[in-house]
Design a protein around this motif. Structure first.
Motif, PDB file in Angstrom:
ATOM      1  N   VAL A 224       0.804  -1.227   0.000  1.00 32.29           N
ATOM      2  CA  VAL A 224       0.000   0.000   0.000  1.00 32.29           C
ATOM      3  C   VAL A 224       0.836   1.275   0.000  1.00 32.29           C
ATOM      4  N   ALA A 225       2.130   1.175   0.269  1.00 37.52           N
ATOM      5  CA  ALA A 225       2.986   2.364   0.289  1.00 37.52           C
ATOM      6  C   ALA A 225       4.435   1.929   0.155  1.00 37.52           C
ATOM      7  N   THR A 226       5.257   2.790  -0.411  1.00 36.25           N
ATOM      8  CA  THR A 226       6.695   2.554  -0.469  1.00 36.25           C
ATOM      9  C   THR A 226       7.413   3.690   0.256  1.00 36.25           C
ATOM     10  N   LYS A 227       8.676   3.474   0.479  1.00 32.16           N
ATOM     11  CA  LYS A 227       9.491   4.487   1.149  1.00 32.16           C
ATOM     12  C   LYS A 227       9.443   5.820   0.411  1.00 32.16           C
ATOM     13  N   GLN A 228       9.446   5.751  -0.931  1.00 31.98           N
ATOM     14  CA  GLN A 228       9.418   6.978  -1.725  1.00 31.98           C
ATOM     15  C   GLN A 228       8.148   7.778  -1.491  1.00 31.98           C
ATOM     16  N   ASP A 229       7.051   7.107  -1.147  1.00 30.14           N
ATOM     17  CA  ASP A 229       5.795   7.806  -0.884  1.00 30.14           C
ATOM     18  C   ASP A 229       5.867   8.622   0.403  1.00 30.14           C
ATOM     19  N   ILE A 230       6.732   8.208   1.322  1.00 33.36           N
ATOM     20  CA  ILE A 230       6.794   8.830   2.654  1.00 33.36           C
ATOM     21  C   ILE A 230       7.873   9.899   2.705  1.00 33.36           C
ATOM     22  N   TRP A 231       9.114   9.525   2.362  1.00 32.94           N
ATOM     23  CA  TRP A 231      10.198  10.489   2.186  1.00 32.94           C
ATOM     24  C   TRP A 231      11.311   9.815   1.393  1.00 32.94           C
ATOM     25  N   ALA A 232      11.449  10.197   0.146  1.00 35.07           N
ATOM     26  CA  ALA A 232      12.379   9.509  -0.755  1.00 35.07           C
ATOM     27  C   ALA A 232      13.836   9.674  -0.349  1.00 35.07           C
ATOM     28  N   SER A 233      14.177  10.762   0.340  1.00 35.18           N
ATOM     29  CA  SER A 233      15.576  11.024   0.686  1.00 35.18           C
ATOM     30  C   SER A 233      16.033  10.328   1.961  1.00 35.18           C
ATOM     31  N   SER A 234      15.142   9.622   2.604  1.00 37.52           N
ATOM     32  CA  SER A 234      15.509   8.964   3.862  1.00 37.52           C
ATOM     33  C   SER A 234      16.593   7.922   3.626  1.00 37.52           C
ATOM     34  N   ALA A 302       4.466  -6.119  -8.027  1.00 38.81           N
ATOM     35  CA  ALA A 302       3.200  -6.832  -8.050  1.00 38.81           C
ATOM     36  C   ALA A 302       2.526  -6.515  -6.718  1.00 38.81           C
ATOM     37  N   LEU A 303       1.576  -5.597  -6.734  1.00 36.93           N
ATOM     38  CA  LEU A 303       0.976  -5.117  -5.495  1.00 36.93           C
ATOM     39  C   LEU A 303       0.190  -6.206  -4.774  1.00 36.93           C
ATOM     40  N   ASP A 304      -0.354  -7.136  -5.553  1.00 39.50           N
ATOM     41  CA  ASP A 304      -1.131  -8.227  -4.979  1.00 39.50           C
ATOM     42  C   ASP A 304      -1.134  -9.372  -5.980  1.00 39.50           C
ATOM     43  N   ALA A 305      -1.860 -10.432  -5.664  1.00 38.17           N
ATOM     44  CA  ALA A 305      -1.903 -11.604  -6.536  1.00 38.17           C
ATOM     45  C   ALA A 305      -2.958 -11.474  -7.630  1.00 38.17           C
ATOM     46  N   LYS A 306      -3.666 -10.348  -7.667  1.00 36.82           N
ATOM     47  CA  LYS A 306      -4.729 -10.155  -8.654  1.00 36.82           C
ATOM     48  C   LYS A 306      -4.234  -9.468  -9.925  1.00 36.82           C
ATOM     49  N   GLY A 307      -2.966  -9.140  -9.986  1.00 35.97           N
ATOM     50  CA  GLY A 307      -2.414  -8.533 -11.190  1.00 35.97           C
ATOM     51  C   GLY A 307      -2.246  -7.038 -11.123  1.00 35.97           C
ATOM     52  N   ASN A 308      -2.600  -6.395 -10.005  1.00 37.47           N
ATOM     53  CA  ASN A 308      -2.378  -4.957  -9.868  1.00 37.47           C
ATOM     54  C   ASN A 308      -0.880  -4.690  -9.722  1.00 37.47           C
ATOM     55  N   ARG A 309      -0.387  -3.774 -10.534  1.00 35.11           N
ATOM     56  CA  ARG A 309       1.051  -3.522 -10.569  1.00 35.11           C
ATOM     57  C   ARG A 309       1.341  -2.024 -10.489  1.00 35.11           C
TER      58      ARG A 309
END
Length: 409
Positions: A224-234, A302-309
């Motif tokens: 649901v989130a990646t590091k870049q979504d929160i603060w990419a320079s961390s 692959a965000l989930d097993a349903k094919g969302n990427r």
């Protein structure tokens, strides 16, 4: 060199001449150990007259303790760990410095499929919802669970003094969730996170690659989130050294930084990612499926097993954009989060101590750079729209309110 899997008794380090050149390095099986693994396995350390013996370990507490007790000469560490050590936080604080950052990026937050589906049912959350929208939807589910008398959700992170802990808390607070009152946070070793999620022991986690992708590929997790979504320079992981060891081995430290810098440049080149994935997939290193590692290095989720990427540009930055420079600004932001969540009290003296853990001077000296080589400005936005200026550190800390009031963003 051949990796050694968590031996019970550490062999004594070998010395050559006045300084130690045969070095034992502890690491956790994560993609962000790439620079250290490549330095040992592909000859970058050998070119500088160093031998690196890699020791695969299972937890950050073990890494911390084995460095402190001189079983390791250097260690793959979470970027907040040296800061916490210099502030004498935790169960076994031992002075630790970080003269090299192993890169940026690599973390993600994964929730159970069941929880994500509940978020969609309650809020109409789209499959391609932003990280912030996902946090807000989670807050709605949590509020509903409270009204129904259901127990709090349990979320895993890797260590109290970790970017995972602070990023998970920051994401939750940005969505209106109080991490200390609305959910339960538990420490889970990275390789165990996907299994713990599958077993229902936790409802989600924040961890480094490849374990988020492992959970989604198994069909048990939704990223649901990646590091870049929160603060990419961390900064993500660093090389940790004991200050006394570094003082006795100044030339070896410089050689180590040169070797790691060359390794980081190699790891950052997309042309080398197939070879890097093959190296990391070896059982002695990560022991994860090579195809998953290749996707992770490319930022292909692959965000989930349903094919969302989703494709995340620069999901890993091993070398570019001054990623290896241990910046005092980064150290001070980590310290601000320690204060925010009640791990340490604010004081100018403590801030100076926190900043002293990141040794840009050693980095600059080894590479023949100018005296202040790190770019200190923070240009990347935070998920909650805030900005961070180290010159206004106290005001920034106070703006969050007292500890456990992080949701007042």
């Amino acid at each position: 060199m051949t990796t050694i899997d968590h031996p019970d008794i550490a062999a004594p380090a070998v010395t050559s001449g006045p300084e130690q050149t045969h070095l034992r390095a502890g690491f956790i099986p994560l993609v962000d150990a790439s620079v250290l693994i490549a330095a040992a396995e592909l000859g970058f350390a050998a070119r500088e007259g160093l031998t690196l013996d890699l020791v695969r370990d299972v937890s950050w507490a073990n890494i911390r303790d084995r460095l402190a007790f001189r079983q390791f000469d250097l260690a793959h560490m979470l970027s907040p760990m040296p800061i916490a050590a210099m502030l004498e936080l935790g169960s076994n604080p031992s002075p630790t410095i970080a003269p090299f950052v192993l890169g940026r990026g690599g973390n993600a937050i994964t929730l159970s499929v069941r929880l994500f589906e509940a978020m969609q049912a309650m809020t109409g959350l789209a499959d391609d919802a932003s990280a912030l929208d996902c946090a807000k939807a989670l807050a709605t589910v949590i509020a509903g669970r409270k009204q129904s008398g259901m127990p709090p959700l349990t979320l895993g992170m890797t260590y109290p003094y970790s970017s995972h802990n602070y990023e998970l808390r920051y994401w939750l607070a940005a969505g209106g969730v109080d991490p200390d009152r609305d959910v339960r946070l538990r420490v889970v070793p990275p390789p165990m996170t996907s299994d713990a999620l599958a077993a229902g022991a936790i409802d989600g986690f924040c961890v480094g690659a490849p374990w988020n992708m492992v959970a989604s590929e198994k069909g048990v997790g939704r990223i649901v989130a990646t590091k870049q979504d929160i603060w990419a320079s961390s900064p993500e992981k660093v090389i940790g050294l004991r200050p006394d060891w570094a003082e006795r081995n100044r030339d070896s430290v410089s050689r180590l930084i040169v070797a790691l810098n060359a390794s980081a440049r190699w790891c950052d080149d997309p042309a080398n990612h197939e070879a890097l994935a093959d190296l990391l997939a070896q059982e002695a290193n990560l022991g994860a499926p090579v195809e998953i590692i290749r996707h992770v290095l490319a930022g292909q989720f692959a965000l989930d097993a349903k094919g969302n990427r989703r494709v995340v540009p620069n999901y890993f930055v091993f070398h570019g954009a001054e990623a290896n420079c241990p910046s005092s600004t980064q150290a001070l932001w980590v310290y601000s989060q320690m204060v925010r969540w009640g791990q340490v009290a604010y004081s100018p003296e403590a801030a100076a101590t926190a900043a002293s853990a990141f040794r840009a001077d050693l980095y600059a000296s080894a590479l023949g750079l100018r005296e202040s080589p790190c770019e200190e400005a923070v240009a990347d936005p935070f998920i909650d729209g805030r900005s961070f200026d180290p010159a206004e550190l106290e005001a920034y800390v106070r703006s969050f309110g007292s500890p456990n009031q992080g949701a007042t963003a």
